[in-house]
Design a protein around this motif. Structure first.
Motif, mmCIF file in Angstrom:
data_model
loop_
_atom_site.group_PDB
_atom_site.id
_atom_site.type_symbol
_atom_site.label_atom_id
_atom_site.label_comp_id
_atom_site.label_asym_id
_atom_site.label_seq_id
_atom_site.Cartn_x
_atom_site.Cartn_y
_atom_site.Cartn_z
ATOM 1 N N ILE A 49 0.949 -1.087 0.100
ATOM 2 C CA ILE A 49 -0.092 -0.259 0.050
ATOM 3 C C ILE A 49 0.854 1.210 -0.076
ATOM 4 O O ILE A 49 0.460 2.329 0.154
ATOM 5 C CB ILE A 49 -0.994 0.089 1.061
ATOM 6 C CG1 ILE A 49 -0.358 0.060 2.340
ATOM 7 C CG2 ILE A 49 -1.924 -1.150 1.087
ATOM 8 C CD1 ILE A 49 -1.290 0.369 3.699
ATOM 9 N N GLY A 50 2.384 1.137 0.249
ATOM 10 C CA GLY A 50 3.069 2.249 -0.231
ATOM 11 C C GLY A 50 3.787 2.555 1.248
ATOM 12 O O GLY A 50 4.446 3.812 1.166
ATOM 13 N N VAL A 51 3.943 2.026 1.844
ATOM 14 C CA VAL A 51 4.549 2.349 3.274
ATOM 15 C C VAL A 51 6.181 1.988 2.914
ATOM 16 O O VAL A 51 6.230 1.115 2.476
ATOM 17 C CB VAL A 51 4.034 1.420 4.530
ATOM 18 C CG1 VAL A 51 4.881 1.665 5.765
ATOM 19 C CG2 VAL A 51 2.763 1.764 4.818
ATOM 20 N N ARG A 52 7.002 2.933 3.233
ATOM 21 C CA ARG A 52 8.180 2.973 2.841
ATOM 22 C C ARG A 52 9.135 2.655 3.851
ATOM 23 O O ARG A 52 10.314 2.349 3.594
ATOM 24 C CB ARG A 52 8.688 4.259 1.990
ATOM 25 C CG ARG A 52 7.932 4.517 0.996
ATOM 26 C CD ARG A 52 8.150 5.703 0.202
ATOM 27 N NE ARG A 52 9.305 6.733 0.778
ATOM 28 C CZ ARG A 52 9.474 7.949 0.612
ATOM 29 N NH1 ARG A 52 9.002 8.253 -0.435
ATOM 30 N NH2 ARG A 52 10.422 8.625 1.407
ATOM 31 N N GLY A 53 8.821 2.375 5.185
ATOM 32 C CA GLY A 53 9.676 1.970 6.251
ATOM 33 C C GLY A 53 9.181 1.818 7.367
ATOM 34 O O GLY A 53 7.808 2.455 7.585
ATOM 35 N N LYS A 86 6.791 -5.378 18.356
ATOM 36 C CA LYS A 86 6.221 -3.775 18.057
ATOM 37 C C LYS A 86 6.739 -3.282 16.804
ATOM 38 O O LYS A 86 7.926 -3.264 16.628
ATOM 39 C CB LYS A 86 6.690 -3.239 19.286
ATOM 40 C CG LYS A 86 6.222 -1.654 19.387
ATOM 41 C CD LYS A 86 6.421 -0.804 20.256
ATOM 42 C CE LYS A 86 7.900 -0.382 20.643
ATOM 43 N NZ LYS A 86 8.224 0.404 21.645
ATOM 44 N N LEU A 87 5.728 -2.641 16.049
ATOM 45 C CA LEU A 87 5.963 -2.061 14.758
ATOM 46 C C LEU A 87 5.614 -0.316 14.923
ATOM 47 O O LEU A 87 4.855 -0.165 15.735
ATOM 48 C CB LEU A 87 5.005 -2.382 13.778
ATOM 49 C CG LEU A 87 4.878 -3.852 13.350
ATOM 50 C CD1 LEU A 87 3.791 -4.008 12.356
ATOM 51 C CD2 LEU A 87 6.164 -4.579 13.058
ATOM 52 N N GLU A 88 6.767 0.365 14.642
ATOM 53 C CA GLU A 88 6.441 1.884 14.796
ATOM 54 C C GLU A 88 6.775 2.359 13.262
ATOM 55 O O GLU A 88 7.419 2.037 12.756
ATOM 56 C CB GLU A 88 7.529 2.341 15.591
ATOM 57 C CG GLU A 88 7.437 2.192 17.047
ATOM 58 C CD GLU A 88 8.619 2.428 17.968
ATOM 59 O OE1 GLU A 88 8.365 3.410 18.402
ATOM 60 O OE2 GLU A 88 9.690 1.837 17.979
ATOM 61 N N ILE A 89 5.402 2.910 12.742
ATOM 62 C CA ILE A 89 5.534 3.424 11.517
ATOM 63 C C ILE A 89 4.927 4.785 11.511
ATOM 64 O O ILE A 89 3.976 5.083 11.986
ATOM 65 C CB ILE A 89 4.312 2.721 10.715
ATOM 66 C CG1 ILE A 89 4.604 0.983 10.771
ATOM 67 C CG2 ILE A 89 4.301 3.157 9.230
ATOM 68 C CD1 ILE A 89 3.456 0.165 10.629
ATOM 69 N N VAL A 90 5.628 5.790 10.744
ATOM 70 C CA VAL A 90 5.325 7.068 10.478
ATOM 71 C C VAL A 90 4.928 7.408 9.254
ATOM 72 O O VAL A 90 5.578 7.262 8.327
ATOM 73 C CB VAL A 90 6.617 7.988 11.165
ATOM 74 C CG1 VAL A 90 5.975 9.543 10.988
ATOM 75 C CG2 VAL A 90 7.175 7.810 12.519
ATOM 76 N N VAL A 91 3.633 7.873 9.190
ATOM 77 C CA VAL A 91 2.927 8.028 7.770
ATOM 78 C C VAL A 91 2.193 9.261 7.697
ATOM 79 O O VAL A 91 1.966 9.792 8.974
ATOM 80 C CB VAL A 91 1.928 6.983 7.396
ATOM 81 C CG1 VAL A 91 2.621 5.418 7.206
ATOM 82 C CG2 VAL A 91 0.689 6.795 8.245
ATOM 83 N N SER A 92 1.996 9.741 6.570
ATOM 84 C CA SER A 92 1.102 11.099 6.481
ATOM 85 C C SER A 92 -0.265 10.806 7.111
ATOM 86 O O SER A 92 -0.745 9.624 6.962
ATOM 87 C CB SER A 92 0.941 11.601 5.053
ATOM 88 O OG SER A 92 0.209 10.631 4.304
ATOM 89 N N ALA A 93 -0.808 11.895 7.567
ATOM 90 C CA ALA A 93 -2.334 11.724 8.224
ATOM 91 C C ALA A 93 -3.348 11.032 7.241
ATOM 92 O O ALA A 93 -4.247 10.219 7.841
ATOM 93 C CB ALA A 93 -2.824 12.937 8.784
ATOM 94 N N ALA A 94 -3.145 11.319 5.884
ATOM 95 C CA ALA A 94 -3.962 11.104 5.097
ATOM 96 C C ALA A 94 -4.112 9.360 4.870
ATOM 97 O O ALA A 94 -5.024 8.850 4.526
ATOM 98 C CB ALA A 94 -3.676 11.749 3.617
#
Length: 138
Positions: A49-53, A86-94
């Motif tokens: 879905i486009g998560v890059r890291g 534990k996964l930590e993912i930072v993404v845009s709010a959208a």
């Protein structure tokens, strides 16, 4: 040279710019605790879905299941903390809702201990190499 008191005007919140926009809350931190054997499946789904890291940490914890007992070499012992990832993912709010839904559907086994997902606002994100901030830093 000015004397006496003078009025000083300070722009606390510039017109047209909401406080949330200034603070960088257009970036979300998603923290998910899932079963370890689901890690690769979740990673593949998020990449699709486009998560890059993401950051991954092996953790131990307990929730509703409150641990369990196991038998090892004939001796019974209590396992108070259950292994999780534990996964930590930072993404845009959208993108946050889509990421949460993807983790939820992919990590689900319909058994107790499937995990939890938390979504937090990020005040600031900075890419160390370039100095890019917030959405551009992702």
């Amino acid at each position: 040279m000015p004397t006496g008191r003078q009025a000083v005007t300070v722009a606390v919140n510039p017109p047209g710019l909401r406080l949330a926009q200034r603070k960088g809350t257009n970036v979300k931190l998603i923290i998910a605790a899932i079963k370890p054997f689901k890690l690769e499946e979740v990673r593949e789904a998020l990449t699709a879905i486009g998560v890059r890291g993401m950051m991954v940490t092996e953790i131990k914890g307990f929730g509703s299941q409150s641990g369990h007992t196991e038998i090892y070499r004939g001796a019974e012992y209590a396992v108070n903390f259950v292994p999780k990832v534990k996964l930590e993912i930072v993404v845009s709010a959208a993108m946050a809702d889509q990421v949460v839904e993807t983790i939820q559907t992919t990590a689900k086994t319909d058994k107790i201990g499937d995990g939890k997902i938390f979504v937090l606002d990020v005040n600031q994100a900075v890419r160390v190499r370039t100095g890019e901030t917030n959405d551009e830093a992702l």
